[in-house]
Design an enzyme around this catalytic site. Structure first.
Site, PDB file in Angstrom:
ATOM      1  N   CYS A 107       6.416  -9.438   8.373  1.00 49.55           N
ATOM      2  CA  CYS A 107       6.446  -8.015   8.734  1.00 49.55           C
ATOM      3  C   CYS A 107       7.300  -7.794   9.970  1.00 49.55           C
ATOM      4  CB  CYS A 107       5.033  -7.468   8.932  1.00 49.55           C
ATOM      5  SG  CYS A 107       4.288  -7.806  10.536  1.00 49.55           S
TER       6      CYS A 107
ATOM      7  N   HIS B 131       1.355  -4.680  10.711  1.00 50.67           N
ATOM      8  CA  HIS B 131       1.012  -6.072  10.415  1.00 50.67           C
ATOM      9  C   HIS B 131      -0.187  -6.152   9.467  1.00 50.67           C
ATOM     10  CE1 HIS B 131       0.082 -10.279  10.565  1.00 50.67           C
ATOM     11  NE2 HIS B 131      -1.171  -9.904  10.793  1.00 50.67           N
TER      12      HIS B 131
ATOM     13  N   GLY C 156     -17.213  14.178  -1.712  1.00 49.58           N
ATOM     14  CA  GLY C 156     -18.665  14.089  -1.636  1.00 49.58           C
ATOM     15  C   GLY C 156     -19.163  13.090  -0.600  1.00 49.58           C
ATOM     16  N   PHE C 157     -18.608  11.910  -0.626  1.00 52.31           N
ATOM     17  CA  PHE C 157     -19.072  10.849   0.272  1.00 52.31           C
ATOM     18  C   PHE C 157     -18.897  11.232   1.737  1.00 52.31           C
ATOM     19  CE2 PHE C 157     -20.351   6.701   1.425  1.00 52.31           C
ATOM     20  CZ  PHE C 157     -19.522   6.262   2.442  1.00 52.31           C
TER      21      PHE C 157
ATOM     22  N   CYS D  34       4.001 -14.607   8.526  1.00 55.37           N
ATOM     23  CA  CYS D  34       4.090 -13.203   8.117  1.00 55.37           C
ATOM     24  C   CYS D  34       5.519 -12.709   8.276  1.00 55.37           C
ATOM     25  CB  CYS D  34       3.151 -12.360   8.983  1.00 55.37           C
ATOM     26  SG  CYS D  34       3.202 -10.609   8.607  1.00 55.37           S
TER      27      CYS D  34
ATOM     28  N   ASP E 233     -10.138   0.134  -2.024  1.00 57.47           N
ATOM     29  CA  ASP E 233      -9.661   0.935  -0.899  1.00 57.47           C
ATOM     30  C   ASP E 233     -10.560   0.650   0.295  1.00 57.47           C
ATOM     31  OD1 ASP E 233     -11.944   2.917  -1.891  1.00 57.47           O
ATOM     32  OD2 ASP E 233     -11.355   3.552   0.127  1.00 57.47           O
TER      33      ASP E 233
ATOM     34  N   ASP F 111     -10.287  10.986  -3.212  1.00 58.42           N
ATOM     35  CA  ASP F 111     -11.713  10.892  -3.508  1.00 58.42           C
ATOM     36  C   ASP F 111     -12.224  12.318  -3.705  1.00 58.42           C
ATOM     37  OD1 ASP F 111     -13.250  10.738  -0.208  1.00 58.42           O
ATOM     38  OD2 ASP F 111     -11.571  11.907  -0.957  1.00 58.42           O
TER      39      ASP F 111
ATOM     40  N   CYS G 263       5.728  -9.085  13.347  1.00 61.95           N
ATOM     41  CA  CYS G 263       5.791 -10.537  13.586  1.00 61.95           C
ATOM     42  C   CYS G 263       7.221 -11.023  13.785  1.00 61.95           C
ATOM     43  CB  CYS G 263       5.106 -11.280  12.449  1.00 61.95           C
ATOM     44  SG  CYS G 263       3.318 -11.010  12.450  1.00 61.95           S
TER      45      CYS G 263
END
Lengths: 389, 392
Positions: free
Chosen positions: A304, A332, A93-94, A302, A264, A90, A307
């Site tokens: 992953c 996860h 700025g934010f 799941c 994002d 990015d 799990c």
């Protein structure tokens, strides 16, 4: 230029391949945020295993520590953190406006006091691009004049116009146009006219994608979806649209239907640290006593590594107490987000996206009490939900 | 469990722990490094990252304080502690004390021991302790002991700790013998007595002939920083005396945050099992182990590149130090760990400065790898010793 693989014949959703210097990314894509050049205790190898294709780094943080000189010396953030797939940064700025108390916006740039020694500093469009050139991400963001969505009055238009002027300064300052793609950011608050104008001005520039900014906090959901819908109607179909700061599962699904390609959000990784796991029915707060004797994995569908091995009962004993709990939940939650996006992409390819959405909402709202904004947003793109009434 | 000796010298011995009921195919070479855990996790690591470090079976040390959280769940369910923590392929040894957490002292009562959980102090008596062991069903465990003794303890304190420990032992052994669920678990007798030769002798002589699978030489209170700076010559003498009174064939465990050189001294006294509290403590303070041990010369060499504000030991470098800001080489040239093969000192330094979790992950991956190699080299050094006294 992305290669569109399929369009949803009902809504504005589409799935494409976005070829970037470091990796080809399948869209719609969710980009996890690795703020300071790292993803909360997860190794790059683990991220690859989860099929993360592109992650975010924050220019403000990295520009401060370790700073652009070291970045340039090392050969960029890819080399520094040893991540070989795509990166997006990015503008800084934010963060500046939200993190620093005394940030003042002038035509020249963002004026602020250094949080380390209080000296006056200025982040200009040129400086932002310079730092982002050193970091070397595949996609870099223009410095924009961002206002809160709740702001009204002439400030909103001023910010929108300045954003375009800053876009031109960013484009002029950009030293690596063949290796890094600048994305402009459509602003204009919640004013449809201003948003249209912003988008139109941006499309007059030579860029490879567009971001829709200023829409991730403060506004009502109804205003939110309308602004997204409006933006994607104007932005060119043949380039990716990136909706910044959006990451709750429900928002992702609806905004894909509205034609967004990239997202994002810190949410999945941040909530993991607090002991919350993402599941199709919403969230599990594993700190709750209810999980003390729950010997199921977080999600039995799941695949992953968390799990595969760990039960809710065990995780309950370690969340917020042991560092490893953060890693386990982050893995996860990232897996959940990646699978959600893959489900979206596959269903668009099979032209079954409306069915996917209905099934997704069935799990999230078993009582069929869908929020009104969701019903309205989907119906605006020809998707009508099975409601209980 | 079977503990078989393979090679005995005057300065250390090689053995193997095998035939664990739950893990029939696993074998653990001694001298062995247990992985110290907290809450059932190796700090900062998960099964996935541990597997990147080593494909070998792990032996885990599970201190009581953080095991207490698992009691409710293991009691109710069919899961033993290894299964509950997601590490069913690993050997589990339940210890009373945590080698990373020094005991503050003054909290043990006559019939119970103060256990320091993260959430606060809990008092555990012998009944509660054996109840816990029956819930957790570890592969090995030590009997409850009063370890609140160190070099400064009064005679009264020492006497109390030995008396309590002997009492706890009697109860634990009795319950172990009668327990169906602990049939497959091995019991280890805890030996205490602070730094007092007499007290230790007294207790050791009582325990030496008991029907246990091994001994845990406890009660030095050498956790964390206390361990690293312990006067090892004193400890060595006491360990030597203790071991002289113990049966040769049985396992000897010596927990504590020993420095690498101290640990090698203790290996040479004939200790079989240690823990990974030192590499863990070093990682927690943002440092990486860089010492080298040569099996042939049996000597240590150090990387004197540190210097700077942080107080450091000779065996480490502190990645927090500004000097690493731009250093683009790995922690240790030639090291094959995940951290050294993929990352630079500069990146790890950045992670330390920004207080990012990955920093500790990488340091743990390096330090544990490094320490496991150290154990490999110590075993090699023993094997090379031709002055054997017996060979099995």
């Amino acid at each position: 230029m992305p290669a569109v693989l399929a369009d949803c014949s009902t809504s504005k959703a589409r799935t494409s391949l976005l070829t970037l210097p470091h990796h080809t990314v399948e869209t719609p894509v969710f980009m996890p945020v690795g703020t300071q050049g790292t993803m909360k205790g997860i190794l790059p190898q683990q991220l690859e295993k989860l099929n993360c294709q592109i992650i975010l780094g924050n220019t403000y943080h990295l520009g401060t520590r370790p700073g652009p000189e070291l970045m340039a010396k090392v050969g960029g953030l890819h080399k520094f953190m040893n991540w070989n797939r795509a990166l997006l940064t990015d503008s800084g700025g934010f963060q500046m406006v939200s993190l620093l108390k005394l940030a003042e916006i002038t035509e020249e740039g963002v004026n602020f006091s250094s949080p380390f020694d209080g000296t006056p500093c200025m982040l200009t469009p040129e400086r932002s691009i310079e730092i982002q050139n050193a970091i070397g991400a595949d996609i870099i963001m223009q410095l924009d004049d961002v206002v809160k969505t709740t702001t009204t009055g002439p400030r909103v238009e001023e910010a929108m116009q300045r954003t375009t002027r800053w876009l031109d300064r960013c484009l002029a300052a950009h030293r690596r146009p063949d290796e890094q793609n600048i994305f402009p950011i459509v602003q204009g608050g919640l004013d449809p006219e201003l948003r249209q104008q912003s988008a139109r001005l941006h499309t007059e520039r030579e860029v490879n994608g567009y971001a829709v900014g200023g829409l991730s906090g403060g506004e009502s959901k109804d205003e939110f979806w309308r602004a997204v819908h409006l933006s994607t109607n104007i932005l060119p179909k043949d380039k990716p649209r990136y909706l910044m700061g959006v990451g709750f599962a429900l928002d992702l699904v609806v905004c894909c239907a509205l034609g967004i390609d990239m997202f994002d959000c810190v949410f999945p990784t941040r909530t993991a640290r607090f002991g919350c796991a993402l599941v199709p029915s919403g969230q599990l707060n594993l700190k709750q006593k209810a999980y003390a004797s729950d010997f199921l994995p977080i999600d039995d569908e799941c695949d992953c590594s968390t799990c595969a091995r760990y039960t809710r009962a065990f995780l309950h004993t370690i969340v917020t107490m042991e560092s490893s709990a953060c890693q386990l939940l982050t893995i996860h939650n990232l897996s959940y987000q990646m699978r959600l996006m893959r489900g979206i992409r596959e269903s668009i390819k099979e032209d079954k996206f409306p069915t996917f959405i209905q099934e997704f909402l069935n799990k999230l709202y078993p009582g069929k009490d869908y929020p009104k904004w969701v019903i309205d947003a989907l119906s605006a793109v020809n998707i009508n939900l099975n409601e209980s009434q | 469990m079977k503990f078989s000796l393979q090679y005995i010298t005057k300065k250390g011995r090689l053995g193997s722990i095998s035939e664990i009921e739950r893990l029939p195919l696993a074998a653990f070479d001694t001298p062995l490094m247990l992985f110290t855990t907290s809450g059932g996790t190796v700090p900062h690591l998960t099964h996935e990252t541990l597997e990147m470090m080593t494909k070998k079976s792990l032996a885990l040390q599970l201190p009581l304080a953080s095991n207490l959280r698992a009691l409710a769940a293991t009691r109710e369910s069919k899961f033993n502690i290894a299964e509950f923590i997601g590490m069913k392929e690993s050997l589990t040894l339940c210890s009373v004390n945590d080698p990373l957490v020094p005991l503050p002292g003054g909290f043990n009562q006559k019939n119970s021991v103060a256990v320091w959980k993260k959430e606060g102090r809990e008092s555990v008596n012998e009944v509660a302790y054996m109840d816990a062991m029956e819930s957790l069903r570890p592969d090995l465990y030590q009997t409850l002991c009063d370890s609140e003794t160190d070099a400064e303890s009064t005679a009264k304190r020492l006497q109390r700790s030995v008396k309590s420990t002997a009492g706890f032992f009697e109860y634990c052994l009795e319950r172990h013998k009668n327990s169906k669920v602990l049939e497959k678990s091995s019991i280890l007798a805890s030996l205490v007595g602070g730094f007092c030769s007499e007290r230790r002798r007294q207790l050791t002589k009582e325990m030496a002939s008991q029907p246990v699978d091994g001994f845990v030489i406890d009660g030095f209170n050498v956790a964390g920083a206390k361990g690293e700076s312990a006067k090892v010559e004193l400890v060595r003498e006491l360990v030597k005396e203790t071991i002289a009174d113990l049966p040769e064939a049985k396992l000897r465990v010596l927990p504590g945050c020993w420095s690498p050189e101290a640990l090698w001294d203790l290996v040479q006294e004939g200790v079989d099992v240690f823990d990974s509290s030192l590499p863990t403590a070093v990682a927690e303070r943002g440092s990486a182990l860089t010492f080298k041990f040569c099996p042939k010369t049996k000597s240590f060499s150090y990387n004197f590149e540190h210097g700077g504000e942080n107080e450091l030991k000779s065996y480490e470098i502190s990645l927090k130090d500004k000097t690493y800001f731009e250093r683009l080489e790995p922690i240790l040239e030639g090291c094959e760990c995940v951290a050294c093969k993929n990352h630079t000192k500069a990146y790890i330094h950045h992670l330390m400065v920004t207080k990012e979790l990955l920093g500790h992950v990488l340091l743990m991956l390096h330090n544990l790898h490094h320490y496991q190699l150290f154990f490999d080299k110590m075993r090699e050094a023993i094997r090379e010793d031709k002055e054997e006294t017996a060979e099995s």
